[in-house]
Motif scaffolding. Sequence first.
Motif, PDB file in Angstrom:
ATOM      1  N   GLU A  49       9.126   1.181  -5.383  1.00  0.00           N
ATOM      2  CA  GLU A  49       7.731   1.628  -5.411  1.00  0.00           C
ATOM      3  C   GLU A  49       7.625   3.065  -5.923  1.00  0.00           C
ATOM      4  O   GLU A  49       6.721   3.407  -6.691  1.00  0.00           O
ATOM      5  N   PHE A  50       8.575   3.912  -5.513  1.00  0.00           N
ATOM      6  CA  PHE A  50       8.533   5.293  -5.985  1.00  0.00           C
ATOM      7  C   PHE A  50       8.841   5.379  -7.481  1.00  0.00           C
ATOM      8  O   PHE A  50       8.193   6.137  -8.216  1.00  0.00           O
ATOM      9  N   VAL A 110       0.824  -1.219   0.000  1.00  0.00           N
ATOM     10  CA  VAL A 110       0.000   0.000   0.000  1.00  0.00           C
ATOM     11  C   VAL A 110       0.856   1.267   0.000  1.00  0.00           C
ATOM     12  O   VAL A 110       0.327   2.366   0.143  1.00  0.00           O
ATOM     13  N   LEU A 111       2.163   1.104  -0.184  1.00  0.00           N
ATOM     14  CA  LEU A 111       3.025   2.287  -0.176  1.00  0.00           C
ATOM     15  C   LEU A 111       2.738   3.203  -1.361  1.00  0.00           C
ATOM     16  O   LEU A 111       2.782   4.435  -1.239  1.00  0.00           O
ATOM     17  N   LYS A 112       2.413   2.609  -2.505  1.00  0.00           N
ATOM     18  CA  LYS A 112       2.151   3.429  -3.687  1.00  0.00           C
ATOM     19  C   LYS A 112       0.960   4.360  -3.461  1.00  0.00           C
ATOM     20  O   LYS A 112       0.937   5.504  -3.926  1.00  0.00           O
ATOM     21  N   LYS A 113      -0.007   3.885  -2.692  1.00  0.00           N
ATOM     22  CA  LYS A 113      -1.146   4.737  -2.348  1.00  0.00           C
ATOM     23  C   LYS A 113      -0.678   5.914  -1.508  1.00  0.00           C
ATOM     24  O   LYS A 113      -1.142   7.055  -1.681  1.00  0.00           O
ATOM     25  N   GLY A 114       0.248   5.666  -0.583  1.00  0.00           N
ATOM     26  CA  GLY A 114       0.801   6.742   0.226  1.00  0.00           C
ATOM     27  C   GLY A 114       1.564   7.745  -0.615  1.00  0.00           C
ATOM     28  O   GLY A 114       1.503   8.966  -0.367  1.00  0.00           O
ATOM     29  N   ILE A 115       2.285   7.260  -1.623  1.00  0.00           N
ATOM     30  CA  ILE A 115       3.008   8.171  -2.524  1.00  0.00           C
ATOM     31  C   ILE A 115       2.025   9.033  -3.293  1.00  0.00           C
ATOM     32  O   ILE A 115       2.240  10.252  -3.459  1.00  0.00           O
ATOM     33  N   ALA A 116       0.940   8.430  -3.752  1.00  0.00           N
ATOM     34  CA  ALA A 116      -0.086   9.200  -4.470  1.00  0.00           C
ATOM     35  C   ALA A 116      -0.658  10.301  -3.583  1.00  0.00           C
ATOM     36  O   ALA A 116      -0.914  11.422  -4.048  1.00  0.00           O
TER      37      ALA A 116
END
Length: 343
Positions: free
Chosen positions: A256-257, A228-234
């Motif tokens: 992920e970034f 779910v890290l990509k959601k945090g980046i978004a």
Amino acid sequence: MTIEKTTISDVAKYAKVSKSTVSQFLNERYEYMREETRERIEQAIEELNYQPNNVARSLKLKSTATIGVIVANILHSFSTQVIRAIEDTLNENDFSTIICNADDNPKKEKNYIETLLARQVDGLIVFPTSGNRELYKRLVDSNFPIVFVDRYVNGLNSDAVMLDNEKAIHMAIEHLLTNGYEDIAVLTTSIDTAVVPRVERVQGYKSAMKRFDLPIREAYIKSRDLPVLKKGIAELFKLEKPPQAIVSGNDLTLMEFLKYASEHDLKIGSDVGLVTIDEVNFMEIHNPPITTIAQPTFEMGEKAVELLLDKFDDSNQSEGAQIYRFDPSIIVRKSAEKAGVRI
């Protein structure tokens, strides 16, 4: 009056070599040892009147000559590099290695510990999860040789080899500031399980922002499990004031970034600056090449083995656990350069 017995540590200090080198000499493993080094150790032993504990050493040599290595997550490039150094160094000292990957799963880690002990390994080098403190405590209390790497377990009398995580983050922030970035976010994997390097890197981010008189925005700190890290980046780039630059806490958060940047046509080095902890082999050929805060992986692995082998010497009585912190280094490339600004 008590006469203190000369120890292997005394010999190593006098000869200006490591204790593991003296141990190799005593066990007649000269293959990688220069003649000058052998002569210095011989002279030190003679002048200090060092008497090796031959009985204790023979008992150790009668063992399985096998070391168990348990890594929390073998997918980390850092872990793979340190394990390579550990395996190489143990091999030079005539030890075999059994490597186990715990997948950051305490239950799996516990099973591996029990399996390795059943196989009568002579010691453990562990990148620990945060879930087996009592088991490790029983091992440490029974004087079973164990050394931690990358992380430590609170309250245990056992050595650990780690990066100076706060210094690493300060180095990254300072580099970005020098290149004209001030709105800086940090990415790490989840700190919910209190994994030491992740926690220290978040703490280091906050102390660095404070040191440079910059605001600490909690919205700029993203610590999430990888799925779910990509959601945090978004979420970062949907903020009213999105960050100008990113500090990635390790190679997995970096991936992920980079995926997010590629999917959203975010140009690194122009749209957003980037510095990451952990050197990975594609950093130099990425477009643009990525600035890295590198860990001295070989030296850390070598130190872990040295500390473990020292525990086989009964005359080397530890006065308490020590955490050996290694300095990071910066490899400057182009991912953190801003138009018109250069170091």
